[in-house]
Design an enzyme around this catalytic site. Sequence first.
Site, PDB file in Angstrom:
ATOM      1  N   HIS A  62       6.347 -10.297  -9.367  1.00 29.85           N
ATOM      2  CA  HIS A  62       5.540 -10.869  -8.459  1.00 29.85           C
ATOM      3  C   HIS A  62       4.008 -10.811  -8.827  1.00 29.85           C
ATOM      4  O   HIS A  62       3.850 -10.005  -9.877  1.00 29.85           O
ATOM      5  CB  HIS A  62       5.792 -10.596  -7.007  1.00 29.85           C
ATOM      6  CG  HIS A  62       5.364  -9.181  -6.637  1.00 29.85           C
ATOM      7  ND1 HIS A  62       5.815  -7.963  -7.243  1.00 29.85           N
ATOM      8  CD2 HIS A  62       4.625  -8.779  -5.619  1.00 29.85           C
ATOM      9  CE1 HIS A  62       5.450  -6.799  -6.628  1.00 29.85           C
ATOM     10  NE2 HIS A  62       4.722  -7.057  -5.768  1.00 29.85           N
ATOM     11  N   HIS A  64       1.315  -9.768  -6.973  1.00 35.76           N
ATOM     12  CA  HIS A  64       0.305  -8.610  -6.524  1.00 35.76           C
ATOM     13  C   HIS A  64      -0.280  -8.013  -7.552  1.00 35.76           C
ATOM     14  O   HIS A  64       0.089  -7.755  -8.423  1.00 35.76           O
ATOM     15  CB  HIS A  64       1.237  -7.824  -5.641  1.00 35.76           C
ATOM     16  CG  HIS A  64       1.176  -8.237  -4.101  1.00 35.76           C
ATOM     17  ND1 HIS A  64       2.245  -7.770  -3.199  1.00 35.76           N
ATOM     18  CD2 HIS A  64       0.311  -8.640  -3.313  1.00 35.76           C
ATOM     19  CE1 HIS A  64       1.981  -7.885  -2.057  1.00 35.76           C
ATOM     20  NE2 HIS A  64       0.779  -8.774  -1.862  1.00 35.76           N
ATOM     21  N   ASP A  66      -1.491  -5.054  -8.026  1.00 36.66           N
ATOM     22  CA  ASP A  66      -0.857  -3.959  -8.608  1.00 36.66           C
ATOM     23  C   ASP A  66       0.159  -4.015  -9.780  1.00 36.66           C
ATOM     24  O   ASP A  66       0.456  -2.989 -10.653  1.00 36.66           O
ATOM     25  CB  ASP A  66      -0.718  -2.881  -7.658  1.00 36.66           C
ATOM     26  CG  ASP A  66       0.451  -3.405  -6.742  1.00 36.66           C
ATOM     27  OD1 ASP A  66       0.487  -4.577  -6.358  1.00 36.66           O
ATOM     28  OD2 ASP A  66       1.384  -2.690  -6.702  1.00 36.66           O
ATOM     29  N   HIS A  67       0.783  -5.145  -9.897  1.00 34.81           N
ATOM     30  CA  HIS A  67       1.931  -5.483 -10.894  1.00 34.81           C
ATOM     31  C   HIS A  67       1.433  -6.266 -12.066  1.00 34.81           C
ATOM     32  O   HIS A  67       2.089  -6.449 -13.030  1.00 34.81           O
ATOM     33  CB  HIS A  67       3.224  -6.188  -9.990  1.00 34.81           C
ATOM     34  CG  HIS A  67       3.649  -5.250  -8.992  1.00 34.81           C
ATOM     35  ND1 HIS A  67       4.788  -4.739  -9.322  1.00 34.81           N
ATOM     36  CD2 HIS A  67       3.085  -4.842  -7.940  1.00 34.81           C
ATOM     37  CE1 HIS A  67       5.372  -3.869  -8.274  1.00 34.81           C
ATOM     38  NE2 HIS A  67       4.069  -3.920  -7.384  1.00 34.81           N
ATOM     39  N   HIS A 152       9.793 -10.105  -0.100  1.00 34.58           N
ATOM     40  CA  HIS A 152       8.370  -9.411  -0.067  1.00 34.58           C
ATOM     41  C   HIS A 152       7.374 -10.104   0.657  1.00 34.58           C
ATOM     42  O   HIS A 152       6.221 -10.101   0.284  1.00 34.58           O
ATOM     43  CB  HIS A 152       8.005  -9.073  -1.650  1.00 34.58           C
ATOM     44  CG  HIS A 152       7.040  -8.023  -1.681  1.00 34.58           C
ATOM     45  ND1 HIS A 152       6.541  -6.937  -0.931  1.00 34.58           N
ATOM     46  CD2 HIS A 152       5.783  -8.146  -2.747  1.00 34.58           C
ATOM     47  CE1 HIS A 152       5.691  -6.104  -1.418  1.00 34.58           C
ATOM     48  NE2 HIS A 152       4.952  -6.842  -2.447  1.00 34.58           N
ATOM     49  N   ASP A 175       8.638  -5.110  -5.529  1.00 34.02           N
ATOM     50  CA  ASP A 175       8.355  -4.719  -4.277  1.00 34.02           C
ATOM     51  C   ASP A 175       9.362  -5.580  -3.505  1.00 34.02           C
ATOM     52  O   ASP A 175       9.376  -6.708  -3.563  1.00 34.02           O
ATOM     53  CB  ASP A 175       7.143  -4.899  -3.614  1.00 34.02           C
ATOM     54  CG  ASP A 175       6.125  -3.894  -4.464  1.00 34.02           C
ATOM     55  OD1 ASP A 175       6.503  -3.098  -5.216  1.00 34.02           O
ATOM     56  OD2 ASP A 175       4.913  -4.193  -4.503  1.00 34.02           O
ATOM     57  N   HIS A 239       7.030   3.947  -8.084  1.00 32.54           N
ATOM     58  CA  HIS A 239       5.787   3.200  -7.249  1.00 32.54           C
ATOM     59  C   HIS A 239       6.025   3.810  -5.712  1.00 32.54           C
ATOM     60  O   HIS A 239       5.725   3.010  -4.718  1.00 32.54           O
ATOM     61  CB  HIS A 239       6.022   1.769  -6.988  1.00 32.54           C
ATOM     62  CG  HIS A 239       5.367   0.754  -6.272  1.00 32.54           C
ATOM     63  ND1 HIS A 239       5.207   0.769  -5.103  1.00 32.54           N
ATOM     64  CD2 HIS A 239       4.751  -0.464  -6.696  1.00 32.54           C
ATOM     65  CE1 HIS A 239       4.304  -0.374  -4.643  1.00 32.54           C
ATOM     66  NE2 HIS A 239       3.956  -0.907  -5.787  1.00 32.54           N
TER      67      HIS A 239
HETATM   68 ZN    ZN Z   1       3.239  -2.934  -5.626  1.00 31.24          ZN
HETATM   69 ZN    ZN Z   2       4.071  -6.404  -4.125  1.00 35.17          ZN
END
Ligand code: ZN
Ligand code: ZN
Length: 275
Positions: A62, A64, A66-67, A152, A175, A239
């Site tokens: 996805h 986001h 942080d990924h 998510h 996530d 994570h």
């Molecule tokens: Zn994450």
């Molecule tokens: Zn996420």
Amino acid sequence: MTIEVVLLGTGNPLPDRDRAGAATLVRAGGLTLLVDAGRAVCMRLAAAGVLPFMLDAVLVTHLHSDHICDLNDVVTTHWVMNPTPKTLRVFGPPRTAEVMAGMRAMLQPDVEYRIAHHEDLTWEPSTEIVEVATGTILEENGVRVAVAGTDHRPAEPTIAFRIEHEGAAVVLAGDTVPCPGLDELCRDADIYVQTVLRDDLVNLVPMQRFRDTIDYHSTVVQAAQTAARGGVRTLVLTHQIPTPAAGSADEWIAIAREHFTGEIVFGEDLASISA
Ligand SMILES: [Zn+2]
Ligand SMILES: [Zn+2]
């Protein structure tokens, strides 16, 4: 061993000195696949013996930050270290092309500087972006990669991957809360890697923005229940939210153990698990 999984980064969005951002390496049938590309992914790839130009594809769960925040480093290093032009394949959910276009625009000055400087570098970074939602997305070298939608929200759509090779199966969930798509992928999997959250700890933090994260991540209990429903062999917790206290791994494992009888791995950076 038919599939090797290396946890490149087990961190959550909060910067941490010992945990890189979300990223997992999967090696099977001679293919080298990167799942997500969070903070410091190229450092951890190097530690696992992989340089970005060796990657066959990047799989994105996805969008986001942080990924994907170091995906630009993967793209640049893949390009500049290749002696000949090579296209980097990126599979991700809808809007991946939009994100990649923005990233490519960010890199434009760098691309111009390097092409101007190196006589033998005459091509720009090349990526092939494939937006995927469900079904088989890749079949190569006896390796099959399948995708299903996860939940998510409001990040949507989001996806998880199932990678199969010679009878072994590994599931890489980003996530998500438990959902039918995830259950479908996890059925009889050897390894199930899940990003997890401890709601008992997050609920103690007097900050609503942090507590907001509870409603769209799998808790440790939920991850264990998903693993049990699917008849999974090994559950890998990654994570972790909040950042685990030193020495608390057994506590996290004990919570999962109440709902799952298989092997449980508490993820640390560069841990390797094989199927
Ligand atoms: Zn994450
Ligand atoms: Zn996420």
